[in-house]
Design a protein around this motif. Sequence first.
Motif, short mmCIF file in Angstrom:
data_model
loop_
_atom_site.label_atom_id
_atom_site.label_comp_id
_atom_site.label_asym_id
_atom_site.label_seq_id
_atom_site.Cartn_x
_atom_site.Cartn_y
_atom_site.Cartn_z
N TYR A 195 0.80 -1.22 0.00
CA TYR A 195 0.00 0.00 0.00
C TYR A 195 0.84 1.28 0.00
CZ TYR A 195 -3.83 -3.15 1.26
OH TYR A 195 -4.76 -4.17 1.29
N SER A 196 1.97 1.27 0.69
CA SER A 196 2.78 2.48 0.80
C SER A 196 3.23 3.02 -0.56
CB SER A 196 3.98 2.24 1.72
OG SER A 196 3.57 2.04 3.06
N PRO A 197 3.77 2.18 -1.45
CA PRO A 197 4.13 2.69 -2.78
C PRO A 197 2.94 3.24 -3.55
CG PRO A 197 5.23 0.61 -2.37
CD PRO A 197 4.24 0.79 -1.27
N TYR A 198 1.77 2.60 -3.42
CA TYR A 198 0.57 3.11 -4.09
C TYR A 198 0.19 4.49 -3.55
CZ TYR A 198 -0.54 -1.28 -6.50
OH TYR A 198 -0.52 -2.37 -7.33
N LEU A 199 0.32 4.67 -2.24
CA LEU A 199 0.00 5.95 -1.64
C LEU A 199 0.93 7.04 -2.17
CD1 LEU A 199 -1.43 7.78 0.38
CD2 LEU A 199 0.14 6.95 2.15
N ILE A 200 2.23 6.75 -2.23
CA ILE A 200 3.19 7.73 -2.73
C ILE A 200 2.91 8.05 -4.20
CG2 ILE A 200 5.63 8.16 -3.19
CD1 ILE A 200 6.25 6.31 -0.80
N LEU A 201 2.67 7.02 -4.99
CA LEU A 201 2.37 7.22 -6.40
C LEU A 201 1.09 8.03 -6.58
CD1 LEU A 201 3.02 6.64 -9.37
CD2 LEU A 201 1.76 4.49 -9.15
N GLY B 136 11.49 -5.11 7.46
CA GLY B 136 11.34 -4.23 6.31
C GLY B 136 9.96 -3.60 6.25
N HIS B 137 8.92 -4.37 6.59
CA HIS B 137 7.57 -3.81 6.62
C HIS B 137 7.50 -2.61 7.57
CE1 HIS B 137 6.25 -7.38 4.49
NE2 HIS B 137 4.99 -6.97 4.52
N MET B 138 8.08 -2.79 8.76
CA MET B 138 8.00 -1.73 9.75
C MET B 138 8.82 -0.52 9.32
SD MET B 138 6.28 -1.26 12.37
CE MET B 138 6.10 0.05 13.56
N LEU B 139 9.96 -0.75 8.72
CA LEU B 139 10.78 0.36 8.22
C LEU B 139 10.02 1.15 7.17
CD1 LEU B 139 14.40 0.80 7.46
CD2 LEU B 139 12.93 0.74 5.45
N THR B 140 9.38 0.46 6.22
CA THR B 140 8.67 1.14 5.14
C THR B 140 7.53 1.99 5.67
OG1 THR B 140 9.21 -0.58 3.53
CG2 THR B 140 7.29 0.79 3.06
N VAL B 141 6.67 1.39 6.49
CA VAL B 141 5.49 2.13 6.93
C VAL B 141 5.87 3.25 7.89
CG1 VAL B 141 4.94 0.64 8.92
CG2 VAL B 141 3.10 1.81 7.67
N THR B 142 6.93 3.08 8.69
CA THR B 142 7.36 4.14 9.59
C THR B 142 8.01 5.28 8.82
OG1 THR B 142 7.75 2.51 11.35
CG2 THR B 142 8.72 4.69 11.65
N THR B 143 8.75 4.95 7.77
CA THR B 143 9.33 5.99 6.92
C THR B 143 8.24 6.85 6.30
OG1 THR B 143 11.29 4.66 6.39
CG2 THR B 143 10.71 6.41 4.85
N VAL B 144 7.23 6.22 5.74
CA VAL B 144 6.13 6.96 5.12
C VAL B 144 5.37 7.76 6.18
CG1 VAL B 144 3.96 6.75 3.86
CG2 VAL B 144 5.91 5.34 3.21
N ALA B 145 5.12 7.17 7.33
CA ALA B 145 4.40 7.87 8.40
C ALA B 145 5.17 9.10 8.87
CB ALA B 145 4.16 6.92 9.57
N THR B 146 6.48 8.95 9.02
CA THR B 146 7.31 10.07 9.48
C THR B 146 7.37 11.17 8.43
OG1 THR B 146 8.65 8.52 10.78
CG2 THR B 146 9.57 10.71 10.39
N ALA B 147 7.50 10.80 7.16
CA ALA B 147 7.54 11.79 6.10
C ALA B 147 6.24 12.58 6.03
CB ALA B 147 7.82 11.12 4.75
N LEU B 148 5.11 11.90 6.09
CA LEU B 148 3.81 12.58 6.04
C LEU B 148 3.63 13.47 7.27
CD1 LEU B 148 1.48 9.72 4.73
CD2 LEU B 148 2.45 11.64 3.44
N SER B 149 4.10 13.02 8.42
CA SER B 149 4.00 13.82 9.63
C SER B 149 4.87 15.06 9.55
CB SER B 149 4.40 12.97 10.85
OG SER B 149 3.54 11.86 11.00
N GLU B 150 6.07 14.92 8.98
CA GLU B 150 6.95 16.06 8.81
C GLU B 150 6.34 17.10 7.87
OE1 GLU B 150 10.45 16.90 9.68
OE2 GLU B 150 9.77 15.73 11.39
N ILE B 151 5.70 16.63 6.81
CA ILE B 151 5.17 17.54 5.80
C ILE B 151 3.86 18.18 6.22
CG2 ILE B 151 4.32 17.68 3.42
CD1 ILE B 151 6.24 15.26 2.84
N TYR B 152 2.95 17.38 6.79
CA TYR B 152 1.59 17.84 7.04
C TYR B 152 1.23 17.95 8.51
CZ TYR B 152 0.87 16.94 2.08
OH TYR B 152 0.97 16.96 0.71
#
Length: 283
Positions: free
Chosen positions: A126-132, A201-217
């Motif tokens: 899901y994370s790559p789909y969200l970014i795309l 790896g699952h946890m790294l991916t979803v935490t990376t996306v969560a942190t990026a979205l939190s930083e931005i928004y």
Amino acid sequence: MRTSRYLSYCLTLLIPMLASAQTDSSRVNSDSLQLSSTDTTHAPTDSMIRYRINGTYLKSIFEDLGYTVSRPAHWHKKDFTRLGIVFGVTGGLMLADYEIKRAFQLNQTKFLNSVAHEIEPFGNAYSPYLILGMYAVGVVTKNRNLEHASLMTTKSLLISTLLYTTAKVIIRRERPSFTDNTANYDPPFTADRKHTSFPSGHMLTVTTVATALSEIYGEDHPWVPWVAYSVAGLTGLSRLYHNRHWSSDVWIGASLGYFVTKTVFKHQRQRSKRGTYNLPAVP
């Protein structure tokens, strides 16, 4: 529930951001956007640079990778304190890994099975789909903030994944689905797929996306960190529930994704303050 439905749901969550985000009406050359110091209407508080997919953006990935890897040489006391906390929690979880595994395996239900199966893909599919989706919406609607946000998230994910992959080929820990021995490791660079547990790896991916979205928004939309990190936490629990990782694997995956992404955004803010890629606007 199908992946497409999750994608639609995630994009729906982004609608308030699209409605309230300031769009950039300036047109600049293809490498980057740097707003003038007097233009505060279109700039968020933490960043002035706006990336697009081009040479400048690709160059920034390698620069951010070098910056991230070199950070320990520039750490201060508080940074080593944080590292000590991460290692301390890791050690405690390693001592409890087996008992935590047993607790999850002894408390499985049909309902929890269905929930875990729905949540787990946030760590990979899901994370790559969200970014795309963010990038596509940003391009179509000419929302430079959203386009930039997707590229910053992508960059953070690329760097954190590279570091995670490096750690995984060196630390060859056996997955809990194959053993009850929490300290069973293979030599570095071996090819046994059973020994690919550390870190998650699952946890790294979803935490990376969560942190990026939190930083931005997160500043403008306080609900974003709550939702993003809640999804990340549930994803980590799903990996424990499915017996794919030890609890310490999940913790390190989350820590790596969080701190790497924070470092990438810190470097981004430093660039903005220095006026890096400050290129003249064109009509």
